[in-house]
Design an enzyme around this catalytic site. Structure first.
Site, mmCIF file in Angstrom:
data_model
loop_
_atom_site.group_PDB
_atom_site.id
_atom_site.type_symbol
_atom_site.label_atom_id
_atom_site.label_comp_id
_atom_site.label_asym_id
_atom_site.label_seq_id
_atom_site.Cartn_x
_atom_site.Cartn_y
_atom_site.Cartn_z
ATOM 1 N N VAL A 208 -4.684 -11.997 35.639
ATOM 2 C CA VAL A 208 -4.525 -11.426 34.299
ATOM 3 C C VAL A 208 -4.378 -12.571 33.310
ATOM 4 O O VAL A 208 -3.403 -13.324 33.383
ATOM 5 C CB VAL A 208 -3.286 -10.501 34.211
ATOM 6 C CG1 VAL A 208 -3.199 -9.867 32.828
ATOM 7 C CG2 VAL A 208 -3.310 -9.439 35.292
ATOM 8 N N HIS A 209 -5.346 -12.718 32.413
ATOM 9 C CA HIS A 209 -5.235 -13.817 31.437
ATOM 10 C C HIS A 209 -5.868 -13.504 30.084
ATOM 11 O O HIS A 209 -5.616 -14.217 29.108
ATOM 12 C CB HIS A 209 -5.878 -15.093 32.003
ATOM 13 C CG HIS A 209 -7.377 -15.094 31.900
ATOM 14 N ND1 HIS A 209 -8.173 -14.486 32.834
ATOM 15 C CD2 HIS A 209 -8.213 -15.611 30.965
ATOM 16 C CE1 HIS A 209 -9.441 -14.632 32.484
ATOM 17 N NE2 HIS A 209 -9.506 -15.312 31.358
#
Length: 360
Positions: A208-209
């Site tokens: 998740v970024h």
């Protein structure tokens, strides 16, 4: 002698550049100069990739990071322009859709240096994404556009690129070239499965970024809540970007799944090889999941890699906890045939070099 300056700044770009650099090294009449903007500044997310991938360390490293989009892009342009004036290359090559990509393309074009965009034509059709803006502008000012898929080629045609003074080629995906080559080495170089006591086909790999998820606490909280619940059934492991880690800590979001530090490419390959499925908001990881025969649940509302969705390898779920959980239950045991040729057969880099050698 043909001189090419390559600009990189983020993990997926290192992977792509490594694949093309290996092909460049076969040609004694081409000299490559590598600029690392420093956009990803954590050592595990930058320097380690050059060590692992057997490519030369960057000739220039700017260490530009931690700034807003305008300041970061502006400083990169200024530094890249200095190198271009000094080195006087025939081409500048950029990859993907980062600020480093846009800065390199703009700096070169204003100096009348030919721009090569690898991974051209991709569109999410979401103009709130900074990456979408970077893609569109870079494509428009590039001289050679290498499209990885039929969809990306079609996008450029619909936007009228056949009327522009640019060369458009569907060459396949350089990341598949890299995956084929480095997967032969990863099991010898990586100990990550044993280090974290992971069981093959019994854990979920997640990343998740994206700013659309990490900068929106409602979205991020919803994703973490879903991952926490899934983790009670099957282990979830998440190599976490330093920026995301700081946001989670600052807002006390309390993930219960396994978070690990950023990892190198060989570790990532081994996690991909051994996981049950992938959950990600990364464009590159969506493809890597396909390369290694893993279903992918994408934590976004749209994707540039539409062929993965169209063929059932990838499902878009956004950030809604209920949708994530429902899709996981429906998707975790699905049997899929990953033998379709969506991204070429590992010949993408070869076609790029053939084009450069004959371009005039």
């Amino acid at each position: 002698m043909i001189k090419i300056i390559t600009v990189v700044g983020a993990r997926p770009q290192f992977v792509k550049a490594a694949a093309v650099s290996r092909e460049i090294s076969k040609h004694s009449n081409i000299k490559e100069i590598i600029i690392h903007t420093g956009q990803h500044f954590d050592q595990n997310m930058s320097d380690i990739f050059f060590d692992e991938m057997e490519i030369p360390k960057p000739d220039y490293n700017f260490n530009i990071n931690g700034l807003g989009h305008g300041a970061m892009t502006g400083q990169m342009m200024e530094k890249i322009e200095e190198v271009l004036l000094k080195e006087k290359p025939n081409f500048l090559m950029v990859y993907g859709d980062t600020n480093s990509t846009l800065a390199g393309a703009l700096a070169a074009k204003k100096l009348h240096i030919k721009v090569i965009h690898v991974e051209a034509g991709l569109r999410s059709f979401n103009m709130s994404m900074p990456e979408e803006i970077n893609r569109i502008v870079t494509d428009r000012i590039s001289d050679i556009l290498f499209c990885p898929t039929e969809a990306s080629l079609s996008n450029l045609k619909k936007e009228g690129f056949e009327n522009f003074s640019s060369t458009i080629i569907k060459n396949g995906d350089v990341m598949q070239d890299a995956a084929i080559y480095y997967s032969q080495k990863s099991s010898l170089r990586s100990k990550i499965i044993n280090t974290h006591s992971l069981k093959a086909d019994n854990f979920i790999l997640t990343t998740v970024h994206r700013a659309e998820n990490t900068d929106d606490l409602t979205r991020l909280g919803s994703i973490i809540s879903a991952l926490n619940q899934i983790h009670t059934e099957m282990e979830v492991i998440c190599p976490l970007h330093p920026r995301t880690s700081k946001i989670i800590e600052k807002n006390n979001l309390k993930p219960k799944f396994k978070i690990i530090d950023p990892i190198g490419y060989f570790d990532m390959i081994e996690l991909l090889k051994n996981c049950k499925l992938v959950m990600t908001d990364s464009g590159g990881v969506q493809k890597e999941a396909f390369f290694f025969g893993k279903p992918c649940i994408t934590l976004r509302e749209e994707t540039e890699w539409v062929e993965l969705v169209d063929n059932g390898y990838n499902i878009l779920v956004g950030s809604d906890s209920n949708k994530i959980l429902e899709t996981y239950q429906n998707f975790k045991n699905r049997n899929l045939d990953f033998n379709k040729d969506l991204y070429g057969k590992g010949k993408s880099c070869e076609l790029i070099l053939q084009t450069i050698l004959t371009f005039n």
